[in-house]
Design a protein around this motif. Structure first.
Motif, PDB file in Angstrom:
ATOM      1  N   ARG A 332       0.828  -1.207   0.000  1.00 64.91           N
ATOM      2  CA  ARG A 332       0.000   0.000   0.000  1.00 64.91           C
ATOM      3  C   ARG A 332       0.867   1.264   0.000  1.00 64.91           C
ATOM      4  N   SER A 333       0.342   2.310  -0.642  1.00 67.55           N
ATOM      5  CA  SER A 333       1.044   3.594  -0.657  1.00 67.55           C
ATOM      6  C   SER A 333       0.331   4.571   0.269  1.00 67.55           C
ATOM      7  N   ALA A 334       1.048   5.602   0.658  1.00 64.69           N
ATOM      8  CA  ALA A 334       0.466   6.609   1.545  1.00 64.69           C
ATOM      9  C   ALA A 334      -0.642   7.385   0.843  1.00 64.69           C
ATOM     10  N   ARG A 335      -0.639   7.417  -0.494  1.00 69.47           N
ATOM     11  CA  ARG A 335      -1.654   8.182  -1.229  1.00 69.47           C
ATOM     12  C   ARG A 335      -2.886   7.345  -1.583  1.00 69.47           C
ATOM     13  N   GLY A 336      -2.991   6.142  -0.971  1.00 72.30           N
ATOM     14  CA  GLY A 336      -4.209   5.373  -1.123  1.00 72.30           C
ATOM     15  C   GLY A 336      -4.264   4.445  -2.317  1.00 72.30           C
ATOM     16  N   VAL A 337      -3.100   4.142  -2.913  1.00 77.74           N
ATOM     17  CA  VAL A 337      -3.036   3.188  -4.017  1.00 77.74           C
ATOM     18  C   VAL A 337      -2.570   1.837  -3.469  1.00 77.74           C
ATOM     19  N   ARG A 438       6.277   1.201 -13.470  1.00 75.06           N
ATOM     20  CA  ARG A 438       6.310   2.650 -13.192  1.00 75.06           C
ATOM     21  C   ARG A 438       5.103   3.344 -13.829  1.00 75.06           C
ATOM     22  N   THR A 439       4.774   2.961 -15.045  1.00 70.61           N
ATOM     23  CA  THR A 439       3.643   3.568 -15.751  1.00 70.61           C
ATOM     24  C   THR A 439       2.327   3.268 -15.034  1.00 70.61           C
ATOM     25  N   ALA A 440       2.155   2.036 -14.595  1.00 63.74           N
ATOM     26  CA  ALA A 440       0.940   1.654 -13.878  1.00 63.74           C
ATOM     27  C   ALA A 440       0.769   2.487 -12.617  1.00 63.74           C
ATOM     28  N   ILE A 441       1.853   2.668 -11.890  1.00 67.25           N
ATOM     29  CA  ILE A 441       1.793   3.436 -10.639  1.00 67.25           C
ATOM     30  C   ILE A 441       1.502   4.910 -10.938  1.00 67.25           C
ATOM     31  N   ALA A 442       2.086   5.428 -12.024  1.00 65.11           N
ATOM     32  CA  ALA A 442       1.849   6.820 -12.407  1.00 65.11           C
ATOM     33  C   ALA A 442       0.391   7.051 -12.809  1.00 65.11           C
ATOM     34  N   LEU A 443      -0.223   6.041 -13.418  1.00 65.64           N
ATOM     35  CA  LEU A 443      -1.624   6.160 -13.847  1.00 65.64           C
ATOM     36  C   LEU A 443      -2.609   6.023 -12.690  1.00 65.64           C
ATOM     37  N   ALA A 444      -2.203   5.372 -11.612  1.00 68.26           N
ATOM     38  CA  ALA A 444      -3.118   5.054 -10.507  1.00 68.26           C
ATOM     39  C   ALA A 444      -3.476   6.286  -9.674  1.00 68.26           C
ATOM     40  N   GLN A 445      -4.736   6.335  -9.285  1.00 65.29           N
ATOM     41  CA  GLN A 445      -5.243   7.380  -8.404  1.00 65.29           C
ATOM     42  C   GLN A 445      -5.654   6.753  -7.069  1.00 65.29           C
ATOM     43  N   LYS A 446      -5.962   7.589  -6.107  1.00 70.49           N
ATOM     44  CA  LYS A 446      -6.394   7.115  -4.789  1.00 70.49           C
ATOM     45  C   LYS A 446      -7.571   6.151  -4.937  1.00 70.49           C
ATOM     46  N   GLY A 447      -7.467   4.993  -4.284  1.00 66.43           N
ATOM     47  CA  GLY A 447      -8.524   3.992  -4.324  1.00 66.43           C
ATOM     48  C   GLY A 447      -8.343   2.951  -5.413  1.00 66.43           C
ATOM     49  N   ASP A 448      -7.384   3.184  -6.313  1.00 64.73           N
ATOM     50  CA  ASP A 448      -7.133   2.228  -7.398  1.00 64.73           C
ATOM     51  C   ASP A 448      -6.283   1.055  -6.922  1.00 64.73           C
ATOM     52  N   VAL A 449      -6.365  -0.048  -7.659  1.00 69.96           N
ATOM     53  CA  VAL A 449      -5.559  -1.236  -7.368  1.00 69.96           C
ATOM     54  C   VAL A 449      -4.754  -1.595  -8.608  1.00 69.96           C
ATOM     55  N   ILE A 450      -3.466  -1.831  -8.404  1.00 64.97           N
ATOM     56  CA  ILE A 450      -2.571  -2.269  -9.480  1.00 64.97           C
ATOM     57  C   ILE A 450      -2.258  -3.741  -9.252  1.00 64.97           C
ATOM     58  N   LEU A 451      -2.539  -4.568 -10.234  1.00 65.04           N
ATOM     59  CA  LEU A 451      -2.149  -5.980 -10.162  1.00 65.04           C
ATOM     60  C   LEU A 451      -0.931  -6.188 -11.051  1.00 65.04           C
ATOM     61  N   VAL A 452       0.153  -6.660 -10.454  1.00 70.18           N
ATOM     62  CA  VAL A 452       1.352  -7.024 -11.216  1.00 70.18           C
ATOM     63  C   VAL A 452       1.437  -8.544 -11.160  1.00 70.18           C
ATOM     64  N   ALA A 453       1.147  -9.173 -12.289  1.00 67.76           N
ATOM     65  CA  ALA A 453       0.946 -10.623 -12.298  1.00 67.76           C
ATOM     66  C   ALA A 453       2.007 -11.357 -13.102  1.00 67.76           C
TER      67      ALA A 453
END
Length: 482
Positions: A332-337, A438-453
């Motif tokens: 988890r990130s401090a910005r809610g991602v 890096r691109t996925a994290i840059a696109l993510a906003q608060k409340g989003d989930v990134i799956l790295v599979a």
């Protein structure tokens, strides 16, 4: 040990008219043979050990187990068997004192869930006060001592050697991932299993098995060979589950989330940090997420009970278990991602993980998936993986996994070809995995989930035969925590 004694324990017929040499060790690799070795010539998938019989004898082998040989060699005993791979496992067991007979050994097989179930069983039984061993894709363990692993299921000599160490360390139980390759190649020969668990079966390893039917047959063979003293526990909700029980002599047990079974469960409530389950009428909070993990936990519970453990004590211990490294591992990130790292590398596994995320995600949050496919493996599943990923993702990033000896861009193109025009509009192709994350994290906003599979616990990328250090979890933490 005398050759005749070794063969007798392994239940392999010898030559009563031959000399009876003293055996100092057993080898299937001619390069490791020494004076006094017994060499077992095994037909491998790429190399036939029979080609190296002369070399093994030159290095000191005094006996050879094989399926055929060209001509006798003075002072060397040849034992001809129908299946030398099977013989190797039985001989290895005999050589190491039949260690599997001195522990309770359970094998877990299926397309998905093997690592989570086997590792959770290992952790569960240790929490309940037992010494236990583990054979796993992530790492082998002799009680608390780690033994690095290369294959999901090691070769027969390695397995029995590790089991002997487990016995020496006082282990009561051993839990093992059993791959379809291991069954087909007889790597589990000689093991006295006390139980087998079937998770599910979907398309995988067709580069090796060629057809799903052959793949299923390999899994089924494991259950066909279980003794009557063992148990066979299967997922009743999987269409291949009951097939596994058709010819087994083992005690038949089932688990299910949908219908009546020996071990019944349902999900009561889910969050990204865990879920509440009803297992056999008892409420249990777990640290695992997703329907696929609910099945895994039911299998763990059912196995423990089948091994004679108290149901209540098992559920208490089950509630304290944590997910396996690289399996729905949350950062988890401090910005809610939230980023989730998972080993999912089949269409079905991707769908299961994404469904698990969708079921607990805030309605405002989006899912961004980063995934690739392995090189020199089943090409047919590549477009299927892309389709499975894009269906439940708001954005999809196709990237490199372990390209091995293929070009990463070619693999990505195979995946991309499985998408329609609208799906391609939501998809980026970024070959460099670090840049993709890096691109996925840059696109993510608060409340989003990134799956790295796809890679999960792996800390490398396999490129042109060289393993370069790369860990999805490290990469995510470097960026997401800034």
């Amino acid at each position: 040990m005398k050759l005749s004694e070794l063969l007798k324990i392994a239940e392999i017929g010898g030559c009563p008219y031959c000399n009876d040499p003293e055996i100092v060790d057993v080898q299937a690799d001619s390069r490791k043979v020494m004076s006094g070795s017994l060499f077992v010539a095994v037909k491998g998938t790429t190399v036939d050990g029979h080609v190296f019989i002369a070399k093994a004898v030159e290095q000191g082998a005094v006996a050879v187990v094989c399926e055929y040989f060209s001509e006798p060699i003075d002072n060397v005993v040849f034992i001809v068997v129908k299946d030398s791979a099977d013989a190797l496992g039985r001989i290895a067991s005999a050589w190491y004192g039949e260690p599997s007979k001195q522990m309770k050994v359970v094998g877990v097989t299926g397309t998905n869930g093997k690592t989570t179930i086997a590792t959770s069983l290992y952790n569960l039984f240790r929490k309940m006060g037992y010494k236990a061993g583990l054979f796993s894709t992530v790492c082998n363990y002799i009680d608390g001592e780690a033994e690095p692993t290369v294959n999901t299921t090691p070769d027969a000599l390695t397995i029995h050697a590790l089991m002997a160490k487990m016995v020496e360390e006082g282990c009561d139980y051993a839990f093992m991932e059993v791959s379809s390759h291991a069954v087909d190649q007889k790597r589990i020969s000689g093991i006295d299993f006390d139980g087998g668990v079937f998770t599910n079966l979907t398309r995988d390893h067709l580069d090796y098995h060629l057809t799903v039917e052959n793949y299923l047959k390999a899994k089924k063979t494991f259950f066909d060979n279980l003794p009557a003293t063992a148990f066979a526990l299967i997922n009743l909700d999987d269409k291949s589950g009951e097939v596994m029980l058709q010819n087994t002599n083992a005690r038949k047990l089932t688990y299910s989330l949908r219908t009546l079974a020996d071990f019944k469960g349902k999900i009561v409530e889910s969050h990204l940090d865990g879920m509440e389950m009803d297992i056999d009428g008892r409420d249990v909070y777990t640290h695992f997420v997703g329907r696929f993990n609910a099945y895994n936990l039911l299998a763990v519970y059912g196995t423990a009970v089948a091994l004679g453990q108290d149901r209540e004590e098992t559920l208490v211990a089950l509630s304290s278990l944590k997910p396996v490294a690289g399996r729905f591992e949350t950062i988890r990130s401090a910005r809610g991602v939230t980023a989730i790292v998972d080993y999912a590398h089949t269409p079905d596994a991707l769908e299961n993980v994404l469904t698990g995320i969708s079921e607990v995600l805030d309605s405002q949050g989006k899912i961004i998936t980063v995934v690739g496919a392995g090189g020199n493996r089943d090409k047919g599943k590549r477009p299927l993986m892309a389709r499975a990923a894009v269906r439940q993702s708001d954005r999809l990033i196709l990237t490199s996994d372990n390209p091995r000896f293929e070009e990463p861009d070619d693999i990505i193109a195979d995946m991309h070809a499985g998408l329609d025009a609208a799906e391609k509009d939501r998809t980026l192709c970024i070959t460099d995995r670090r840049q993709a994350i890096r691109t996925a994290i840059a696109l993510a906003q608060k409340g989003d989930v990134i799956l790295v599979a796809g890679k999960g616990h792996e800390d490398y990328q396999d490129v042109k035969g060289v393993k370069h250090h790369f860990d999805d979890r490290e990469e995510i933490k470097l960026i997401i925590e800034k």
